[in-house]
Design a protein around this motif. Structure first.
Motif, mmCIF file in Angstrom:
data_model
loop_
_atom_site.group_PDB
_atom_site.id
_atom_site.type_symbol
_atom_site.label_atom_id
_atom_site.label_comp_id
_atom_site.label_asym_id
_atom_site.label_seq_id
_atom_site.Cartn_x
_atom_site.Cartn_y
_atom_site.Cartn_z
ATOM 1 N N ILE A 197 4.120 5.661 2.728
ATOM 2 C CA ILE A 197 4.963 4.566 1.947
ATOM 3 C C ILE A 197 4.940 2.788 2.059
ATOM 4 C CG2 ILE A 197 6.903 5.808 1.858
ATOM 5 C CD1 ILE A 197 7.933 5.815 4.349
ATOM 6 N N ALA A 198 4.401 2.875 3.914
ATOM 7 C CA ALA A 198 4.154 1.178 4.172
ATOM 8 C C ALA A 198 3.452 0.088 2.914
ATOM 9 C CB ALA A 198 3.767 1.428 5.754
ATOM 10 N N SER A 199 2.114 1.145 2.684
ATOM 11 C CA SER A 199 1.154 0.297 2.107
ATOM 12 C C SER A 199 2.828 -0.436 0.617
ATOM 13 C CB SER A 199 0.246 1.339 1.831
ATOM 14 O OG SER A 199 0.823 2.355 0.996
ATOM 15 N N HIS A 200 3.533 0.441 -0.162
ATOM 16 C CA HIS A 200 3.631 0.101 -0.228
ATOM 17 C C HIS A 200 4.664 -1.307 -0.576
ATOM 18 C CE1 HIS A 200 3.979 2.373 -4.432
ATOM 19 N NE2 HIS A 200 4.096 3.700 -3.515
ATOM 20 N N THR A 217 0.412 -7.064 14.182
ATOM 21 C CA THR A 217 0.767 -6.393 15.072
ATOM 22 C C THR A 217 1.114 -5.257 14.995
ATOM 23 O OG1 THR A 217 0.777 -8.396 16.343
ATOM 24 C CG2 THR A 217 1.338 -6.471 17.801
ATOM 25 N N GLY A 218 1.396 -3.821 15.503
ATOM 26 C CA GLY A 218 1.618 -3.049 14.693
ATOM 27 C C GLY A 218 2.161 -1.315 16.323
ATOM 28 N N SER A 219 2.582 -0.785 16.047
ATOM 29 C CA SER A 219 2.962 0.117 16.801
ATOM 30 C C SER A 219 3.221 1.258 15.531
ATOM 31 C CB SER A 219 4.352 0.038 17.601
ATOM 32 O OG SER A 219 4.714 1.239 18.022
ATOM 33 N N LEU A 220 3.031 3.040 16.260
ATOM 34 C CA LEU A 220 2.488 3.799 15.490
ATOM 35 C C LEU A 220 3.425 5.200 16.342
ATOM 36 C CD1 LEU A 220 -0.889 4.187 14.043
ATOM 37 C CD2 LEU A 220 0.948 3.381 12.963
ATOM 38 N N ARG A 221 4.225 5.774 15.282
ATOM 39 C CA ARG A 221 4.936 7.138 16.666
ATOM 40 C C ARG A 221 5.277 8.266 15.651
ATOM 41 N NH1 ARG A 221 8.992 6.522 20.026
ATOM 42 N NH2 ARG A 221 9.817 9.349 20.982
ATOM 43 N N ALA A 241 6.396 7.601 12.077
ATOM 44 C CA ALA A 241 7.269 6.184 11.439
ATOM 45 C C ALA A 241 6.133 5.100 11.800
ATOM 46 C CB ALA A 241 8.397 6.301 12.547
ATOM 47 N N VAL A 242 6.506 3.769 11.501
ATOM 48 C CA VAL A 242 4.590 1.777 12.131
ATOM 49 C C VAL A 242 6.212 1.326 11.716
ATOM 50 C CG1 VAL A 242 4.463 2.416 9.371
ATOM 51 C CG2 VAL A 242 3.232 1.870 10.863
ATOM 52 N N TRP A 243 5.628 0.041 12.212
ATOM 53 C CA TRP A 243 6.188 -0.615 12.711
ATOM 54 C C TRP A 243 5.548 -1.505 13.010
ATOM 55 C CZ3 TRP A 243 7.928 3.622 14.865
ATOM 56 C CH2 TRP A 243 8.740 3.840 15.203
ATOM 57 N N ALA A 244 5.532 -2.992 12.106
ATOM 58 C CA ALA A 244 4.733 -4.330 12.021
ATOM 59 C C ALA A 244 4.896 -5.312 11.734
ATOM 60 C CB ALA A 244 3.395 -3.367 11.290
ATOM 61 N N THR A 245 4.426 -6.190 12.424
ATOM 62 C CA THR A 245 4.909 -7.697 12.210
ATOM 63 C C THR A 245 3.610 -8.344 11.752
ATOM 64 O OG1 THR A 245 4.592 -8.392 14.442
ATOM 65 C CG2 THR A 245 6.190 -8.228 14.411
ATOM 66 N N LEU A 246 3.415 -9.940 10.306
ATOM 67 C CA LEU A 246 2.814 -9.945 9.573
ATOM 68 C C LEU A 246 3.065 -11.254 9.896
ATOM 69 C CD1 LEU A 246 4.062 -7.627 6.444
ATOM 70 C CD2 LEU A 246 2.549 -7.107 8.821
ATOM 71 N N ILE A 252 5.148 -18.183 6.640
ATOM 72 C CA ILE A 252 6.291 -16.584 5.943
ATOM 73 C C ILE A 252 5.953 -15.839 7.358
ATOM 74 C CG2 ILE A 252 6.818 -15.004 5.013
ATOM 75 C CD1 ILE A 252 5.964 -16.308 2.222
ATOM 76 N N SER A 253 7.206 -15.991 7.888
ATOM 77 C CA SER A 253 7.001 -14.564 9.092
ATOM 78 C C SER A 253 7.846 -13.234 8.198
ATOM 79 C CB SER A 253 8.164 -15.263 10.245
ATOM 80 O OG SER A 253 9.184 -13.852 11.200
ATOM 81 N N ALA A 254 7.351 -12.475 8.541
ATOM 82 C CA ALA A 254 7.187 -11.217 7.934
ATOM 83 C C ALA A 254 7.286 -9.859 8.692
ATOM 84 C CB ALA A 254 6.490 -10.664 6.462
ATOM 85 N N SER A 255 7.415 -8.966 8.826
ATOM 86 C CA SER A 255 8.011 -7.388 9.092
ATOM 87 C C SER A 255 8.148 -6.421 7.930
ATOM 88 C CB SER A 255 9.205 -7.729 10.176
ATOM 89 O OG SER A 255 10.666 -7.105 9.819
ATOM 90 N N VAL A 256 7.675 -5.426 9.046
ATOM 91 C CA VAL A 256 7.770 -4.159 7.868
ATOM 92 C C VAL A 256 8.264 -2.263 9.321
ATOM 93 C CG1 VAL A 256 5.939 -2.555 6.333
ATOM 94 C CG2 VAL A 256 5.813 -4.826 6.500
ATOM 95 N N GLU A 257 8.689 -1.580 8.497
ATOM 96 C CA GLU A 257 9.187 -0.619 9.019
ATOM 97 C C GLU A 257 8.959 0.833 8.045
ATOM 98 O OE1 GLU A 257 13.181 1.414 10.915
ATOM 99 O OE2 GLU A 257 13.441 -0.827 10.139
#
Length: 381
Positions: A197-200, A217-221, A241-246, A252-257
């Motif tokens: 789903i993070a790929s979407h 910069t990413g983190s997985l749990r 779950a995954v968290w990342a700043t892009l 642009i500042s972007a983040s994904v969760e």
């Protein structure tokens, strides 16, 4: 294969009949009823279980079923191969289909590994030179509200994009007693919430803004480390779950969760896009709506307004129902098939291409590497 198919009925084979196979089959069955598309026929549905695939083929509108995809690729009456099988099968089937001269649609993510994605992209490039097209199934590009969002951004209605927040939250694994599935094994799924789903979310950030992810910069749990399998407890080898700043190619500042253990969230892809002249809000659980703020209006009039995206002037909507009659999740696949067939008929490369899928795969790979090494990883190499 010629660039135009207007005088030929295209034979379609779909591989896989479970969740995605059902969604794609529904699109193939309905697209010609609402859109002008080249003539095609639902020839064959392929799956491993002969009884189940035969039942699915009859239910979903396919003329026949088969259990050997390799034999299907040898048939002269098959021109399009729609790959709905799990990720670990994507590379082998897609490369073989492209080499056999078949147009290919493959579900996201493109592959389970970066090496597989690179091999698939090379095959797609070689096939494209012979008029054979290929596309990755990031179906949320075909949500009318998100297509409208992209148009508004391209028109400059948001000014300079500064900040994007994307989250994709589900809860189908929040119960620790939920059983083991192929989606929780790295060898079959590649990754967990990251690829699923993070790929979407990552694709939407790049597609809407027109910018590329340059570093992550990413983190997985993994919250539930073990689940019950058919032969007893099994280790879960992918992330929950995954968290990342892009870091993007512009400013642009972007983040994904993304999470599949977000209790209470069923299928919530949320996007917040903030620019110098306005902002947009979207949630897939309300997919017919787009929130829009015009920051150029007088301050006393500013505030997010709700756009109900179901007017004939809105993307794709002219083919469906009168105003006020909303569409659903399944329609995104119908739009996807429509666009894929139109590209094949015109002899033009459809989007998202395998190259675009590979770019997403590089981001997914970088998130995993970053999470493992606790570092920032460059995605452009």
């Amino acid at each position: 294969m010629t660039s135009s198919t207007s005088n030929k009925t295209l034979g379609v084979a779909a591989i896989g009949y479970a969740f995605m196979g059902k969604a794609h089959s529904n699109a193939w069955r309905n697209v010609a009823s609402f859109f002008d598309v080249p003539a095609f026929e639902q020839k064959v549905l392929v799956g491993r279980d002969p009884v189940q695939v035969a039942e699915a083929a009859a239910k979903y509108g396919w003329s026949e079923s088969a259990t050997d995809w390799r034999t299907v690729l040898q048939r002269g009456d098959i021109h399009i191969v729609d790959i709905c099988a799990p990720g670990w099968m994507h590379a082998e089937i897609a490369i073989a289909a492209l080499e056999a001269g078949k147009h290919v649609l493959v579900e996201k993510p493109l592959a389970n590994t970066l090496a597989e994605a690179e091999a698939m992209t090379a095959a797609a490039q070689a096939a494209r030179a012979k008029g054979v097209q290929s596309m990755v199934g990031f179906n949320y590009r075909r949500v009318p509200a998100l297509t409208l969002a992209r148009e508004l951004i391209a028109e400059g209605r948001l000014g300079t994009i500064r900040h994007v927040r994307a989250s994709y939250l589900q809860d189908w694994l929040s119960n620790a007693e939920s059983p083991m599935t192929w989606r929780l094994r790295k060898e079959t799924a590649g990754s967990g919430a990251l690829g699923d789903i993070a790929s979407h979310a990552i694709d939407q950030i790049q597609h809407l803004t027109g910018q590329r992810v340059m570093e992550v910069t990413g983190s997985l749990r993994t919250f539930v480390a073990e689940r019950q399998g058919p032969d007893g407890p099994e280790e879960v080898t992918v992330d929950d779950a995954v968290w990342a700043t892009l870091g993007m190619s512009g400013e642009i500042s972007a983040s994904v969760e993304a999470s599949r253990v977000a209790t209470g969230r069923k299928n919530s892809l949320k996007l917040e896009i903030y620019g110098s002249k306005g902002a947009l809000l979207f949630d897939l659980e309300n997919l017919n709506e787009l929130g829009f703020l015009d920051a150029t209006a007088p301050m006393r009039e500013q505030g997010f307004r709700r756009i109900l995206v179901n007017e004939p002037e809105h993307p794709y909507m002219g083919a469906w129902w009168p105003q006020g009659h909303v569409i659903g999740w399944e329609h995104t696949f119908t739009h996807q098939i429509r666009d894929f067939l139109a590209a094949i008929d015109a002899g033009t490369p459809p989007s998202p291409s395998f190259e675009e899928g590979l770019a997403i795969q590089r981001v997914l790979d970088a998130v995993e590497e970053s999470a493992s090494n606790k570092s920032t990883i460059q995605t452009v190499r």
